[in-house]
Design an enzyme around this catalytic site. Structure first.
Site, PDB file in Angstrom:
ATOM      1  N   LEU A  91     -38.565 -23.439   3.231  1.00  0.00           N
ATOM      2  CA  LEU A  91     -38.635 -22.144   4.615  1.00  0.00           C
ATOM      3  C   LEU A  91     -39.353 -21.020   4.539  1.00  0.00           C
ATOM      4  O   LEU A  91     -39.730 -20.218   5.890  1.00  0.00           O
ATOM      5  CB  LEU A  91     -37.071 -21.488   5.055  1.00  0.00           C
ATOM      6  CG  LEU A  91     -35.854 -22.699   4.839  1.00  0.00           C
ATOM      7  CD1 LEU A  91     -34.459 -22.291   5.574  1.00  0.00           C
ATOM      8  CD2 LEU A  91     -36.286 -24.172   6.358  1.00  0.00           C
ATOM      9  N   LYS A 144     -23.390 -17.674  13.797  1.00  0.00           N
ATOM     10  CA  LYS A 144     -22.651 -16.458  13.015  1.00  0.00           C
ATOM     11  C   LYS A 144     -23.176 -16.148  12.179  1.00  0.00           C
ATOM     12  O   LYS A 144     -22.845 -17.214  10.822  1.00  0.00           O
ATOM     13  CB  LYS A 144     -21.901 -15.920  13.690  1.00  0.00           C
ATOM     14  CG  LYS A 144     -20.296 -16.688  12.639  1.00  0.00           C
ATOM     15  CD  LYS A 144     -19.314 -15.642  12.989  1.00  0.00           C
ATOM     16  CE  LYS A 144     -18.141 -16.442  11.971  1.00  0.00           C
ATOM     17  NZ  LYS A 144     -18.227 -15.026  11.039  1.00  0.00           N
ATOM     18  N   HIS A 174     -17.014 -21.737  16.430  1.00  0.00           N
ATOM     19  CA  HIS A 174     -15.791 -22.560  15.979  1.00  0.00           C
ATOM     20  C   HIS A 174     -14.653 -22.445  16.615  1.00  0.00           C
ATOM     21  O   HIS A 174     -14.245 -24.265  17.049  1.00  0.00           O
ATOM     22  CB  HIS A 174     -15.315 -23.347  15.068  1.00  0.00           C
ATOM     23  CG  HIS A 174     -15.363 -22.340  13.287  1.00  0.00           C
ATOM     24  ND1 HIS A 174     -15.653 -21.131  13.300  1.00  0.00           N
ATOM     25  CD2 HIS A 174     -14.033 -22.846  13.531  1.00  0.00           C
ATOM     26  CE1 HIS A 174     -14.750 -20.714  13.100  1.00  0.00           C
ATOM     27  NE2 HIS A 174     -13.309 -21.465  12.397  1.00  0.00           N
ATOM     28  N   LYS A 178     -11.577 -25.608  19.313  1.00  0.00           N
ATOM     29  CA  LYS A 178     -10.259 -25.988  18.233  1.00  0.00           C
ATOM     30  C   LYS A 178      -9.394 -26.585  19.610  1.00  0.00           C
ATOM     31  O   LYS A 178      -9.201 -26.204  21.192  1.00  0.00           O
ATOM     32  CB  LYS A 178      -9.187 -25.183  17.712  1.00  0.00           C
ATOM     33  CG  LYS A 178     -10.353 -24.400  16.349  1.00  0.00           C
ATOM     34  CD  LYS A 178      -9.643 -23.596  15.884  1.00  0.00           C
ATOM     35  CE  LYS A 178      -9.936 -23.349  14.462  1.00  0.00           C
ATOM     36  NZ  LYS A 178      -9.520 -24.014  13.102  1.00  0.00           N
ATOM     37  N   GLU A 212      -6.334 -15.270   7.014  1.00  0.00           N
ATOM     38  CA  GLU A 212      -6.383 -15.932   6.119  1.00  0.00           C
ATOM     39  C   GLU A 212      -5.858 -15.695   4.880  1.00  0.00           C
ATOM     40  O   GLU A 212      -5.767 -14.328   4.528  1.00  0.00           O
ATOM     41  CB  GLU A 212      -7.476 -15.344   6.122  1.00  0.00           C
ATOM     42  CG  GLU A 212      -8.249 -15.655   7.234  1.00  0.00           C
ATOM     43  CD  GLU A 212     -10.315 -15.567   6.633  1.00  0.00           C
ATOM     44  OE1 GLU A 212     -10.493 -16.760   6.324  1.00  0.00           O
ATOM     45  OE2 GLU A 212     -11.145 -14.819   7.020  1.00  0.00           O
ATOM     46  N   HIS A 236     -14.895 -14.156  17.236  1.00  0.00           N
ATOM     47  CA  HIS A 236     -14.144 -15.191  17.254  1.00  0.00           C
ATOM     48  C   HIS A 236     -12.363 -15.145  17.994  1.00  0.00           C
ATOM     49  O   HIS A 236     -12.038 -15.617  19.207  1.00  0.00           O
ATOM     50  CB  HIS A 236     -13.544 -15.476  15.792  1.00  0.00           C
ATOM     51  CG  HIS A 236     -14.432 -16.455  14.833  1.00  0.00           C
ATOM     52  ND1 HIS A 236     -15.245 -17.152  15.425  1.00  0.00           N
ATOM     53  CD2 HIS A 236     -14.571 -15.923  13.689  1.00  0.00           C
ATOM     54  CE1 HIS A 236     -15.665 -17.897  14.165  1.00  0.00           C
ATOM     55  NE2 HIS A 236     -15.379 -16.926  13.757  1.00  0.00           N
ATOM     56  N   LYS A 336      -8.305 -10.711   5.207  1.00  0.00           N
ATOM     57  CA  LYS A 336      -7.924 -11.825   4.290  1.00  0.00           C
ATOM     58  C   LYS A 336      -6.903 -11.178   3.372  1.00  0.00           C
ATOM     59  O   LYS A 336      -6.285  -9.750   3.305  1.00  0.00           O
ATOM     60  CB  LYS A 336      -9.549 -10.715   3.865  1.00  0.00           C
ATOM     61  CG  LYS A 336     -10.739 -11.675   4.542  1.00  0.00           C
ATOM     62  CD  LYS A 336     -12.059 -11.906   3.811  1.00  0.00           C
ATOM     63  CE  LYS A 336     -13.101 -12.539   4.084  1.00  0.00           C
ATOM     64  NZ  LYS A 336     -12.688 -14.568   4.265  1.00  0.00           N
TER      65      LYS A 336
END
Length: 486
Positions: A91, A144, A174, A178, A212, A236, A336
């Site tokens: 690349l 992102k 994404h 959903k 998460e 998000h 997290k």
């Protein structure tokens, strides 16, 4: 429904984690379900694979594990692999893109270039594509994060915009793909029941959580230079907020939907730097226990600086300055190493103004709508009902829309829906540049104040729901996070 026409799907970062876990499994499921045009081809681009056979072996080893057994058949897998070609490209060498041009030049249909790479490669790849004429009759998908702040985001968008028109650029989030997010639109705009209630007169507060259990895993180097605010809130969480709060569009075409989302983002009340300590909580996980297993502190994760002050948790209060939502707090939270893996939207309706049935009907949260995005995708409406037996004793009951039980056909995974939309040229579920800029403008004062003041994140033990300050922030509004009610 099958894709509208033949296509060529070019996947940069073809051996990367995102390609293995999400993109190729989603394309396989679309293929298995008969949703891809028969002539469509998938070209993987990578540097360290010698040829197609070695790449297919790599796919067999790394993608198959992310396809559920219920979705796997030998015939479908074999014919899916037949679609895949491979081009070895460095690349960093624009001249190598001649190999890609020659490979796809005579193939019919639209070309899709998916950049599953680091953002530092977005602009060089786009320039290289243009140098060999591959920016015509094509679409480009950007993952992102798109920049580190508003300035760097604009720099990437300016450079890509010189090569691709806005209608060719698909900035993917994404969460917008959903099923429950799609059903939120159906719930709001397809039913007369909720629209009269969907406003400040009847809504007391709204919570949006993306939690998460996992830590930073193998992304320590990336995450330590990003943090939760950039990684999750700017994209998000603010996208979900705009879907919840938007006005009804006049149609579901791409610009009508995105115009309404943009109005919400532009109506977000600017955060005064002097108020940031009151409306934004910053945290970082320390060592703890999750599901019986000890996990290390963030500062001890691979790739993380031992003295790091990067946040792994953010809770922030947002307000929307318009007639529909003025005065309603929106509480956004992500982190997290939290106690559970969930993503949900909680709409708390106001209690009745007077109850002849006792105090239960007056408590906050007696009536609420919970839209669960993960792990199980459901919409649940809570209300009060009389308990059986003597006396007027009320108890919380709920009505469920569990998609996997109500609809016989399987749900479409978010990436599958979004990839099909790219191939078919549908932009409604992708982020427009002006949306992205509005989101960055809102979060930048928080980033700048944290940097200027040297604010250190508040510690929280892994396996908990984050710093106590996040709960205290809601307590100021006489409410609490959903899991704290029990």
């Amino acid at each position: 429904m099958q894709t509208d026409s033949s296509f060529t799907f070019v996947l940069f970062g073809g051996t990367g984690d995102l390609s293995m876990r999400k993109i190729l499994p989603a394309l396989y499921e679309a293929h298995r379900a008969g949703m891809l045009a028969p002539g469509g081809k998938i070209f993987a681009v990578a540097r360290h694979i010698e040829g197609r056979e070695q790449y297919l072996q790599w796919v067999n080893e790394h993608v198959r594990a992310h396809v559920s057994n219920a979705q796997f058949t030998e015939d479908a897998w074999r014919t899916f692999l037949d679609r895949i070609e491979f081009v070895a490209i460095d690349l960093g060498k624009a001249e190598d893109f001649v190999l890609l041009r020659d490979a796809v030049a005579d193939l019919p249909g639209t070309r899709v270039f998916y950049l599953a790479t680091g953002p530092s490669l977005f602009v060089p790849i786009c320039h290289a594509l243009a140098s060999v004429g591959l920016n015509q009759n094509s679409r480009i998908v950007l993952e992102k994060p798109l920049g580190y702040d508003l300035r760097s985001s604009n720099a990437i968008n300016d450079a890509v915009g010189e090569i691709f028109a806005e209608e060719q650029i698909y900035r993917i989030d994404h969460y917008l793909g959903k099923e429950p997010v799609q059903n939120l639109l159906a719930l709001r705009f397809g039913n007369a029941l909720f629209e009269p209630l969907w406003r400040r007169d009847w809504v007391e507060s709204i919570q949006i959580t993306i939690a998460e259990e996992l830590g930073v895993e193998a992304r320590g180097d990336f995450y330590d230079n990003t943090g939760a605010l950039r990684d999750m809130v700017q994209n998000h969480l603010l996208q979900l907020l705009s879907i919840v709060a938007m006005e009804p569009p006049h149609s579901m075409d791409s610009d009508s939907v995105r115009d309404e989302k943009l109005r919400v983002l532009r109506a977000l009340k600017p955060i005064d730097p002097r108020d940031i300590s009151r409306v934004a909580v910053r945290g970082q996980y320390h060592a703890g226990v999750i599901r019986g297993a000890s996990v290390p502190a963030y500062a001890n994760e691979s790739g993380v600086r031992p003295e790091s002050t990067t946040e792994t948790f953010v809770a922030v209060k947002a307000e929307i300055e318009n007639w529909r939502w003025a005065g309603v707090p929106f509480f956004l939270r992500t982190g997290k190493r939290l106690a559970d893996r969930i993503a949900e939207i909680v709409v708390n309706f106001r209690p009745v103004p007077h109850s002849a049935l006792g105090s239960s009907a007056l408590r906050p949260g007696a009536n609420r709508l919970v839209i669960r995005l993960q792990p199980n995708e459901t919409i649940r409406l809570y209300c009060l009902a009389k308990k059986p037996g003597e006396g007027m004793n009320l108890s919380s009951v709920h009505l469920d829309l569990a998609f996997d039980q109500f609809f016989r056909e399987g749900q479409m995974e978010a990436y599958q829906r979004l990839l099909l939309d790219v191939i078919n040229g549908r932009l409604a579920l992708f982020v427009r540049r002006d949306e992205q800029e509005a989101a960055w403008r809102w979060v930048e004062p928080i980033l700048n104040e944290w940097a200027a003041s040297g604010t250190k994140p508040k510690p929280y033990a892994a396996g908990t729901w984050g710093p106590a300050a996040a709960s205290a922030m809601l307590a100021q509004h006489d409410t609490c996070w959903l899991e704290e009610e029990n």
